[in-house]
Design a protein around this motif. Structure first.
Motif, PDB file in Angstrom:
ATOM      1  N   GLU A 214       0.824  -1.213   0.000  1.00  0.00           N
ATOM      2  CA  GLU A 214       0.000   0.000   0.000  1.00  0.00           C
ATOM      3  C   GLU A 214       0.863   1.270   0.000  1.00  0.00           C
ATOM      4  OE1 GLU A 214      -3.143   0.243  -0.485  1.00  0.00           O
ATOM      5  OE2 GLU A 214      -3.684  -1.869  -0.315  1.00  0.00           O
ATOM      6  N   PRO A 215       1.584   1.530  -1.086  1.00  0.00           N
ATOM      7  CA  PRO A 215       2.506   2.663  -1.099  1.00  0.00           C
ATOM      8  C   PRO A 215       1.853   4.016  -0.837  1.00  0.00           C
ATOM      9  CG  PRO A 215       2.251   1.707  -3.292  1.00  0.00           C
ATOM     10  CD  PRO A 215       1.626   0.759  -2.341  1.00  0.00           C
ATOM     11  N   GLY A 216       0.640   4.226  -1.317  1.00  0.00           N
ATOM     12  CA  GLY A 216      -0.030   5.495  -1.056  1.00  0.00           C
ATOM     13  C   GLY A 216      -0.296   5.715   0.417  1.00  0.00           C
ATOM     14  N   PHE A 217      -0.624   4.658   1.108  1.00  0.00           N
ATOM     15  CA  PHE A 217      -0.845   4.695   2.558  1.00  0.00           C
ATOM     16  C   PHE A 217       0.441   5.069   3.284  1.00  0.00           C
ATOM     17  CE2 PHE A 217      -0.619   1.846   6.405  1.00  0.00           C
ATOM     18  CZ  PHE A 217      -1.580   2.482   7.194  1.00  0.00           C
ATOM     19  N   GLN A 218       1.531   4.423   2.928  1.00  0.00           N
ATOM     20  CA  GLN A 218       2.816   4.714   3.578  1.00  0.00           C
ATOM     21  C   GLN A 218       3.222   6.169   3.327  1.00  0.00           C
ATOM     22  OE1 GLN A 218       3.761   2.174   5.430  1.00  0.00           O
ATOM     23  NE2 GLN A 218       2.562   0.563   4.432  1.00  0.00           N
ATOM     24  N   GLN A 219       3.055   6.634   2.095  1.00  0.00           N
ATOM     25  CA  GLN A 219       3.468   7.989   1.759  1.00  0.00           C
ATOM     26  C   GLN A 219       2.611   9.030   2.467  1.00  0.00           C
ATOM     27  OE1 GLN A 219       3.537   7.949  -2.568  1.00  0.00           O
ATOM     28  NE2 GLN A 219       4.884   6.162  -2.539  1.00  0.00           N
ATOM     29  N   ALA A 220       1.322   8.721   2.669  1.00  0.00           N
ATOM     30  CA  ALA A 220       0.448   9.647   3.383  1.00  0.00           C
ATOM     31  C   ALA A 220       0.884   9.785   4.840  1.00  0.00           C
ATOM     32  CB  ALA A 220      -0.997   9.167   3.299  1.00  0.00           C
ATOM     33  N   ILE A 221       1.333   8.695   5.442  1.00  0.00           N
ATOM     34  CA  ILE A 221       1.816   8.759   6.824  1.00  0.00           C
ATOM     35  C   ILE A 221       3.076   9.596   6.902  1.00  0.00           C
ATOM     36  CG2 ILE A 221       2.747   7.404   8.732  1.00  0.00           C
ATOM     37  CD1 ILE A 221       0.932   5.095   7.812  1.00  0.00           C
ATOM     38  N   ASN A 222       4.027   9.329   6.018  1.00  0.00           N
ATOM     39  CA  ASN A 222       5.276  10.090   6.051  1.00  0.00           C
ATOM     40  C   ASN A 222       5.041  11.580   5.799  1.00  0.00           C
ATOM     41  OD1 ASN A 222       7.223   8.256   6.814  1.00  0.00           O
ATOM     42  ND2 ASN A 222       7.733   7.636   4.741  1.00  0.00           N
ATOM     43  N   ALA A 223       4.084  11.901   4.947  1.00  0.00           N
ATOM     44  CA  ALA A 223       3.793  13.317   4.674  1.00  0.00           C
ATOM     45  C   ALA A 223       3.296  14.022   5.923  1.00  0.00           C
ATOM     46  CB  ALA A 223       2.759  13.427   3.554  1.00  0.00           C
ATOM     47  N   GLU A 224       2.507  13.341   6.719  1.00  0.00           N
ATOM     48  CA  GLU A 224       2.001  13.948   7.959  1.00  0.00           C
ATOM     49  C   GLU A 224       3.090  14.021   9.021  1.00  0.00           C
ATOM     50  OE1 GLU A 224      -0.940  16.002   9.895  1.00  0.00           O
ATOM     51  OE2 GLU A 224      -0.963  15.234   7.835  1.00  0.00           O
ATOM     52  N   VAL A 225       3.877  12.962   9.126  1.00  0.00           N
ATOM     53  CA  VAL A 225       4.947  12.952  10.125  1.00  0.00           C
ATOM     54  C   VAL A 225       5.999  14.012   9.807  1.00  0.00           C
ATOM     55  CG1 VAL A 225       6.844  11.572  11.071  1.00  0.00           C
ATOM     56  CG2 VAL A 225       4.583  10.559  10.788  1.00  0.00           C
ATOM     57  N   ALA A 226       6.226  14.274   8.530  1.00  0.00           N
ATOM     58  CA  ALA A 226       7.232  15.262   8.134  1.00  0.00           C
ATOM     59  C   ALA A 226       6.909  16.653   8.650  1.00  0.00           C
ATOM     60  CB  ALA A 226       7.374  15.279   6.615  1.00  0.00           C
ATOM     61  N   LYS A 227       5.663  16.882   9.028  1.00  0.00           N
ATOM     62  CA  LYS A 227       5.293  18.160   9.625  1.00  0.00           C
ATOM     63  C   LYS A 227       5.790  18.273  11.067  1.00  0.00           C
ATOM     64  CE  LYS A 227       0.991  18.219   6.898  1.00  0.00           C
ATOM     65  NZ  LYS A 227      -0.491  18.200   6.979  1.00  0.00           N
ATOM     66  N   VAL A 228       6.167  17.115  11.637  1.00  0.00           N
ATOM     67  CA  VAL A 228       6.563  17.046  13.044  1.00  0.00           C
ATOM     68  C   VAL A 228       8.056  16.837  13.207  1.00  0.00           C
ATOM     69  CG1 VAL A 228       6.269  15.746  15.195  1.00  0.00           C
ATOM     70  CG2 VAL A 228       4.302  16.140  13.683  1.00  0.00           C
ATOM     71  N   THR A 229       8.619  15.934  12.402  1.00  0.00           N
ATOM     72  CA  THR A 229      10.038  15.601  12.502  1.00  0.00           C
ATOM     73  C   THR A 229      10.518  15.142  11.138  1.00  0.00           C
ATOM     74  OG1 THR A 229      11.680  14.426  13.861  1.00  0.00           O
ATOM     75  CG2 THR A 229       9.765  13.167  13.139  1.00  0.00           C
ATOM     76  N   HIS A 230      11.832  14.990  10.984  1.00  0.00           N
ATOM     77  CA  HIS A 230      12.409  14.723   9.673  1.00  0.00           C
ATOM     78  C   HIS A 230      12.324  13.240   9.311  1.00  0.00           C
ATOM     79  CE1 HIS A 230      15.545  14.225  12.686  1.00  0.00           C
ATOM     80  NE2 HIS A 230      16.276  13.532  11.835  1.00  0.00           N
ATOM     81  N   ILE A 231      12.226  12.985   8.020  1.00  0.00           N
ATOM     82  CA  ILE A 231      12.178  11.627   7.484  1.00  0.00           C
ATOM     83  C   ILE A 231      13.610  11.178   7.199  1.00  0.00           C
ATOM     84  CG2 ILE A 231      11.263  10.138   5.670  1.00  0.00           C
ATOM     85  CD1 ILE A 231       9.134  11.411   7.541  1.00  0.00           C
ATOM     86  N   ALA A 232      13.911   9.937   7.529  1.00  0.00           N
ATOM     87  CA  ALA A 232      15.279   9.429   7.377  1.00  0.00           C
ATOM     88  C   ALA A 232      15.656   9.300   5.902  1.00  0.00           C
ATOM     89  CB  ALA A 232      15.402   8.071   8.056  1.00  0.00           C
ATOM     90  N   PRO A 233      16.830   9.793   5.536  1.00  0.00           N
ATOM     91  CA  PRO A 233      17.318   9.561   4.178  1.00  0.00           C
ATOM     92  C   PRO A 233      17.878   8.145   4.050  1.00  0.00           C
ATOM     93  CG  PRO A 233      18.961  10.755   5.426  1.00  0.00           C
ATOM     94  CD  PRO A 233      17.763  10.602   6.342  1.00  0.00           C
ATOM     95  N   ALA A 234      17.968   7.686   2.822  1.00  0.00           N
ATOM     96  CA  ALA A 234      18.598   6.390   2.571  1.00  0.00           C
ATOM     97  C   ALA A 234      20.102   6.495   2.779  1.00  0.00           C
ATOM     98  CB  ALA A 234      18.296   5.926   1.153  1.00  0.00           C
TER      99      ALA A 234
END
Length: 307
Positions: A214-234
């Motif tokens: 469910e890639p759209g689901f995962q991306q929607a979560i990361n988009a919301e979390v990015a408002k709070v803290t940073h997303i890990a780079p590869a």
């Protein structure tokens, strides 16, 4: 570094009963499950139902109630949203992020979804800030029928009546510096293997279930979390903790085959969060906020995209 530097065991030999006893003797209570978790759950009883779904007998360290929080007006016609935290007791924001979600946001879903929240799957390990249970076993490799871990078995029994009705399962975790300084070396020593150093990602990421990505689901979560803290780079090789990055801040595991908590239901929408509390760019409150944001985003996406 190899397991020769770990203070317990003989290099190249898996632990037996004596080594596990020695390991447990070195685990000491560092915080209170009763004061920090049970008391917070008790404070929610005026708004939510609280079920004791089991009790752990961790003699000589005592007994621990296993508690779950449910929507008060449970309606079998509504989809069920499952949130689990504290599968690894040392992953603090998994526990307190789940509690924060219930306290601040759960009421928003009344009449739209049933919520079942298990904030602290592993209370003995919570008190000792450890990954394993008292038997030196990882609960998050033992969500399998007939498995040896009481913490995992209790959760499986709790959710068994809900199979087929769970729409979302969010399992809240952390990746910490102690993964490399303690827990992965301990695992190598326990299993009689050499320790191979890894990397710790700086930021939040998700582990999707490869059977239900469910890639759209995962991306929607990361988009919301990015408002709070940073997303890990590869990492430079395109991985996070050795797994290929399939989208920014997303890797995949076969959750059911590995006995992971995220594989415990047949939910359509499943993810495991990973917060990095040791980052100089994140505070403990940001970590809790990120966990709560992930749960909200997961539920909101599922409600908007399921019939």
């Amino acid at each position: 570094m190899t397991n020769q530097t770990y203070p317990i065991g003989t290099p190249g030999q898996p632990w037996g009963a004596a080594e596990k006893t020695e390991w447990r003797a070195g685990q000491h209570k560092l915080r209170s499950h009763a004061d920090e978790v049970v008391a917070k759950i008790d404070a929610l009883r005026d708004r939510f139902d609280v079920d004791q779904y089991g009790e752990l007998d961790c003699a000589p360290d005592g007994r621990y109630p296993l508690l779950a929080i449910r929507s008060r007006d449970w309606d079998d016609a509504l989809p069920t949203m499952l949130v689990t935290g504290g599968v690894h007791g040392y992953e603090t924001s998994g526990v307190h992020g789940a509690l924060q979600f219930v306290e601040r946001h759960a009421a928003d879903y009344a009449g739209r979804a049933n919520l079942l929240v298990v904030p602290c799957v592993s209370p003995w390990a919570y008190e000792r800030i450890n990954r394993w249970n008292p038997d030196a076993l990882d609960p998050n490799r033992n969500f399998k029928a007939g498995g040896p871990v009481a913490e995992s078995a209790a959760v499986l029994a709790l959710i068994a009546p809900l199979q087929g009705r769970v729409l979302v399962h969010v399992d809240l975790h952390e990746t910490t510096d102690s993964d490399e300084s303690e827990f992965r070396p301990a695992l190598a020593a326990r299993d009689g293997k050499d320790y191979e150093p890894g990397t710790i990602p700086d930021g939040f990421y998700l582990c999707a279930d490869s059977a239900r990505p469910e890639p759209g689901f995962q991306q929607a979560i990361n988009a919301e979390v990015a408002k709070v803290t940073h997303i890990a780079p590869a990492d430079p090789d395109g991985t996070i903790i050795g797994s290929p990055v399939v989208a920014p801040g997303v890797i995949e595991y076969d959750c059911r085959a590995l006995g992971l908590c995220a594989g415990a239901t047949d939910a359509s929408y499943v993810t495991t969060t990973e917060v990095y509390p040791d980052s100089p760019r994140a505070t403990p409150q940001q970590c809790n906020d990120a966990q709560a944001a992930a749960v909200r985003a997961a539920i909101d996406f599922a409600l908007a995209n399921s019939s």
